[in-house]
Motif scaffolding. Structure first.
Motif, PDB file in Angstrom:
ATOM      1  N   VAL A 149       0.866  -1.175   0.000  1.00  0.00           N
ATOM      2  CA  VAL A 149       0.000   0.000   0.000  1.00  0.00           C
ATOM      3  C   VAL A 149       0.903   1.225   0.000  1.00  0.00           C
ATOM      4  O   VAL A 149       2.097   1.153   0.289  1.00  0.00           O
ATOM      5  CB  VAL A 149      -0.957   0.016   1.215  1.00  0.00           C
ATOM      6  N   ARG A 150       0.316   2.393  -0.307  1.00  0.00           N
ATOM      7  CA  ARG A 150       1.135   3.584  -0.511  1.00  0.00           C
ATOM      8  C   ARG A 150       1.995   3.928   0.699  1.00  0.00           C
ATOM      9  O   ARG A 150       3.182   4.248   0.563  1.00  0.00           O
ATOM     10  CB  ARG A 150       0.268   4.788  -0.889  1.00  0.00           C
ATOM     11  N   GLU A 151       1.418   3.870   1.883  1.00  0.00           N
ATOM     12  CA  GLU A 151       2.170   4.245   3.088  1.00  0.00           C
ATOM     13  C   GLU A 151       3.432   3.407   3.215  1.00  0.00           C
ATOM     14  O   GLU A 151       4.533   3.926   3.445  1.00  0.00           O
ATOM     15  CB  GLU A 151       1.282   4.069   4.327  1.00  0.00           C
ATOM     16  N   GLU A 200       7.460   4.459   2.633  1.00  0.00           N
ATOM     17  CA  GLU A 200       8.432   4.258   3.709  1.00  0.00           C
ATOM     18  C   GLU A 200       9.625   3.444   3.226  1.00  0.00           C
ATOM     19  O   GLU A 200      10.789   3.775   3.524  1.00  0.00           O
ATOM     20  CB  GLU A 200       7.762   3.540   4.889  1.00  0.00           C
ATOM     21  N   GLU A 201       9.347   2.386   2.486  1.00  0.00           N
ATOM     22  CA  GLU A 201      10.425   1.538   1.969  1.00  0.00           C
ATOM     23  C   GLU A 201      11.273   2.290   0.952  1.00  0.00           C
ATOM     24  O   GLU A 201      12.509   2.191   0.947  1.00  0.00           O
ATOM     25  CB  GLU A 201       9.826   0.276   1.327  1.00  0.00           C
ATOM     26  N   LEU A 202      10.634   3.044   0.082  1.00  0.00           N
ATOM     27  CA  LEU A 202      11.361   3.769  -0.964  1.00  0.00           C
ATOM     28  C   LEU A 202      12.261   4.848  -0.385  1.00  0.00           C
ATOM     29  O   LEU A 202      13.386   5.062  -0.852  1.00  0.00           O
ATOM     30  CB  LEU A 202      10.365   4.394  -1.949  1.00  0.00           C
ATOM     31  N   ALA A 262      -0.324   2.002  -5.801  1.00  0.00           N
ATOM     32  CA  ALA A 262      -0.077   2.904  -4.678  1.00  0.00           C
ATOM     33  C   ALA A 262      -0.390   4.360  -5.014  1.00  0.00           C
ATOM     34  O   ALA A 262      -0.656   5.156  -4.117  1.00  0.00           O
ATOM     35  CB  ALA A 262       1.371   2.771  -4.210  1.00  0.00           C
ATOM     36  N   LEU A 263      -0.372   4.706  -6.297  1.00  0.00           N
ATOM     37  CA  LEU A 263      -0.740   6.057  -6.710  1.00  0.00           C
ATOM     38  C   LEU A 263      -2.248   6.239  -6.766  1.00  0.00           C
ATOM     39  O   LEU A 263      -2.784   7.282  -6.378  1.00  0.00           O
ATOM     40  CB  LEU A 263      -0.140   6.351  -8.096  1.00  0.00           C
ATOM     41  N   LEU A 264      -2.945   5.214  -7.218  1.00  0.00           N
ATOM     42  CA  LEU A 264      -4.371   5.343  -7.540  1.00  0.00           C
ATOM     43  C   LEU A 264      -5.294   4.768  -6.476  1.00  0.00           C
ATOM     44  O   LEU A 264      -6.522   4.882  -6.602  1.00  0.00           O
ATOM     45  CB  LEU A 264      -4.652   4.627  -8.874  1.00  0.00           C
ATOM     46  N   ARG A 316       7.688  13.038  -2.309  1.00  0.00           N
ATOM     47  CA  ARG A 316       8.570  13.227  -1.145  1.00  0.00           C
ATOM     48  C   ARG A 316       9.423  12.002  -0.904  1.00  0.00           C
ATOM     49  O   ARG A 316      10.625  12.095  -0.616  1.00  0.00           O
ATOM     50  CB  ARG A 316       7.739  13.545   0.108  1.00  0.00           C
ATOM     51  N   ALA A 317       8.817  10.819  -1.022  1.00  0.00           N
ATOM     52  CA  ALA A 317       9.571   9.576  -0.827  1.00  0.00           C
ATOM     53  C   ALA A 317      10.619   9.391  -1.920  1.00  0.00           C
ATOM     54  O   ALA A 317      11.715   8.857  -1.667  1.00  0.00           O
ATOM     55  CB  ALA A 317       8.615   8.390  -0.801  1.00  0.00           C
TER      56      ALA A 317
END
Length: 296
Positions: free
Chosen positions: A243-245, A249-251, A264-266, A291-292
């Motif tokens: 999921v996006r969150e 965080e991983e990226l 994760a974008l949509l 930001r990530a």
């Protein structure tokens, strides 16, 4: 944007690449996630019409042209369609977004822990069409399900073989040997992928570059040698089911990798949203992913 401007934007842009390339097999699932049920369309043409409505809404949202989305990957039918009366690649470039084209024809059955790309005898014709429509590059996906050295070597070798064909056409290939995030030996598989990609990059002729789209590695900064390699234009990350969150965080702890997210974008967009709600949800996602992408 001309070719050099697109190259500079992808190489140096402080943003990410949107993956808007769901194809026939994944489109019904993407539509359901968007709030469009199966009984709202009948047959492929209506299905693709519904997904193009979603993609058009994304592309024409004011936040999509904020400069934080530097590229977008398109399915062939999306490339062939129009956004606000213009061919989709042209509409993207008008917004400062570099267009890419998904060119693979799906996955073969698993062997040696991997799924290679299906044969693609019409690739040259598709590349010529893409170039005529103004796309900058391509993307093609294969899958790695376990740390099988023989399978991973074959998988990465196929990516580079087709990548050289794409380079010869004048387009920039994104090679995507995706490691499944649920693989029990994922860390070992990623080490093997790194070694094989480095071999492939070293074998490229001087002056040639490719892009890489990789699963966010289990070990942070594992792919730093690929980010730093002179024959890599950019390394981008797929969300891979995160999921996006979690994906962000991983990226964020992988220096030099930027996102190329789809789900994760949509994931928070719905067809039932009014324009204000839609733009707010998309804008929040774009800001978060950008930001990530620049955190490192």
């Amino acid at each position: 944007m001309n070719q050099q401007q697109m190259t500079d934007k992808i190489a140096n842009g402080l943003g990410f690449i949107a993956a808007l390339d769901q194809s026939g097999g994944s489109t019904p699932k993407a539509l359901r996630a968007y709030g469009v049920s199966d009984d709202e369309w009948s047959g492929d043409e209506e299905m693709f019409g519904k997904i193009h409505e979603m993609r058009s809404r994304v592309i024409t949202s004011p936040c999509f042209a904020s400069g934080k989305v530097i590229g977008a990957i398109l399915f062939e039918k999306t490339m062939d369609s129009e956004v606000e009366g213009k061919p989709t690649p042209e509409a993207l470039k008008d917004r400062g977004v570099v267009p890419f084209l998904k060119v693979d024809k799906g996955l073969a059955d698993e062997a040696n822990g991997v799924q290679l790309m299906n044969p693609n005898p019409d690739l040259d014709a598709l590349l010529a069409k893409g170039k005529s429509k103004g796309v900058f590059g391509t993307k093609m996906r294969s899958v790695i399900n376990s740390a099988n050295a023989e399978g991973i070597a074959a998988n990465v070798a196929q990516q580079f073989e087709v990548g050289r064909q794409i380079l010869a056409s004048g387009l920039m290939p994104i090679l995507e040997p995706e490691v499944t995030i649920s693989a029990p030996d994922r860390a070992e598989a990623e080490e093997l992928v790194l070694a094989e990609i480095l071999k492939g990059l070293d074998a490229l002729p001087e002056g040639q570059q490719v892009m890489l789209k990789l699963t966010i590695p289990k070990k942070a900064n594992l792919y730093q040698p690929l980010v730093d390699h002179p024959k890599t234009l950019r390394v981008v990350a797929l969300s891979g089911g995160f999921v996006r969150e979690e994906a962000c965080e991983e990226l964020a702890v992988n220096t030099g990798m930027i996102a190329s997210f789809s789900r994760a974008l949509l994931e928070e967009l719905r067809a039932q949203m009014d324009d204000v709600q839609f733009d707010e949800a998309l804008g929040e996602a774009i800001n978060h992913i950008q930001r990530a992408s620049v955190a490192g």
